[in-house]
Enzyme design. Structure first.
Site, PDB file in Angstrom:
ATOM      1  N   SER A 116      56.008  38.253  55.851  1.00 38.71           N
ATOM      2  CA  SER A 116      56.489  39.481  55.206  1.00 38.71           C
ATOM      3  C   SER A 116      55.869  40.722  55.846  1.00 38.71           C
ATOM      4  CB  SER A 116      56.208  39.449  53.704  1.00 38.71           C
ATOM      5  OG  SER A 116      54.814  39.360  53.451  1.00 38.71           O
ATOM      6  N   ARG A 120      58.087  43.721  57.426  1.00 38.45           N
ATOM      7  CA  ARG A 120      57.945  45.115  56.990  1.00 38.45           C
ATOM      8  C   ARG A 120      57.715  46.073  58.162  1.00 38.45           C
ATOM      9  NH1 ARG A 120      55.097  42.398  52.361  1.00 38.45           N
ATOM     10  NH2 ARG A 120      56.523  42.728  50.616  1.00 38.45           N
ATOM     11  N   GLU A 143      62.738  33.971  68.869  1.00 35.75           N
ATOM     12  CA  GLU A 143      63.698  34.939  69.417  1.00 35.75           C
ATOM     13  C   GLU A 143      63.388  36.274  68.766  1.00 35.75           C
ATOM     14  OE1 GLU A 143      65.257  32.488  67.251  1.00 35.75           O
ATOM     15  OE2 GLU A 143      65.167  30.911  68.748  1.00 35.75           O
TER      16      GLU A 143
END
Length: 195
Positions: A116, A120, A143
Site C-alpha cells: 500500500s 500511494r 512489470e
C-alpha cells in the site's frame, strides 16, 4: 482461503513454502513482503537510452519512444544493475524488475500485489501478472510503471505475496518461465504462441 502470517511461517518451517532469502520480520498478518532485486530491464526500442557513462546508468535520462513493439516478435531488452544511488522510474516507460527472493510452493497459489505504501506513491509493481502457479520456482518478474518520476532502491520492500489454498489435483507447472527464465527480470515470451 488465504494463509495467515502465522501459517506462512509454519509452512516455511515444513518446507511447503520456500522463500530465499527469507526475512522473518517481513511476515505480515496475511502476507510476506518481498524486496526489489538489483536487475532492471527495458525494451530497447521502446526507450531512448543515452550512451553509457555520459549520464550514468540509473535511468534518469531515459525517454520513451514511439517505436511499436510486436507481440509476434521476441523483444530485445537492455539490462542494467540498480546502483546504490537508486534507479529513477519515469512515466511512460515500462520497467522489468524482479524480486530479490526466490519463491517456490507446490501446495499453494501465490498472489503478488504492491504494498500500500508503494501504491500511494502511484507505482504499480505489476500490470496483470500478479498470479503465480504452484510449482513455479524462481524470482518474480515485476512489470513496474509509475505516474510520477520516482527513485527506487534495490533491497527496498516493494511488494507482498499472499498464499491461497487449492482445491483439487494440481498439474505441475511447465510454463515459459522456468530455469534461467525464472531469474532476474524476464521479458515477455508471448511471441512463442505464434510459432
Amino acid at each position: 482461503m488465504i494463509l495467515s502470517g502465522n501459517e506462512i511461517r509454519k509452512q516455511l518451517e515444513l518446507g511447503r513454502i520456500e522463500i530465499d532469502p527469507f526475512e522473518p520480520k517481513h511476515v505480515n498478518p496475511v502476507s510476506v513482503d518481498l524486496t526489489l532485486g538489483k536487475g532492471v530491464a527495458v525494451y530497447t526500442n521502446a526507450v531512448e537510452i543515452p550512451p553509457i557513462g555520459r549520464n550514468g546508468e540509473d535511468g534518469r535520462y531515459f525517454r520513451p519512444t514511439d517505436h511499436v513493439l510486436d507481440v509476434k516478435r521476441e523483444p530485445v531488452v537492455s539490462r542494467f544493475v540498480i546502483p546504490d544511488s537508486g534507479w529513477v522510474l519515469r512515466p511512460g516507460i515500462g520497467y522489468l524488475a524482479h524480486t530479490a527472493e526466490r519463491v517456490k510452493t507446490d501446495f499453494y497459489v501465490p498472489i503478488l500485489d504492491g504494498k500500500s505504501s508503494i501504491g500511494r506513491l502511484f507505482i504499480k509493481v505489476h500490470e496483470t501478472a500478479g498470479f503465480g502457479d504452484p510449482g513455479f520456482n524462481g524470482q518474480y518478474t515485476l512489470e513496474i510503471s509509475t505516474i510520477h518520476t520516482m527513485r527506487v532502491y534495490a533491497g527496498m520492500r516493494i511488494c507482498q505475496m499472499r498464499f491461497h489454498t487449492i482445491e483439487g489435483e494440481v498439474t505441475p507447472y511447465e510454463g515459459n518461465y522456468t530455469g534461467e527464465n525464472a531469474q532476474g527480470p524476464v521479458a515477455s515470451k508471448c511471441f512463442r504462441q505464434f510459432k
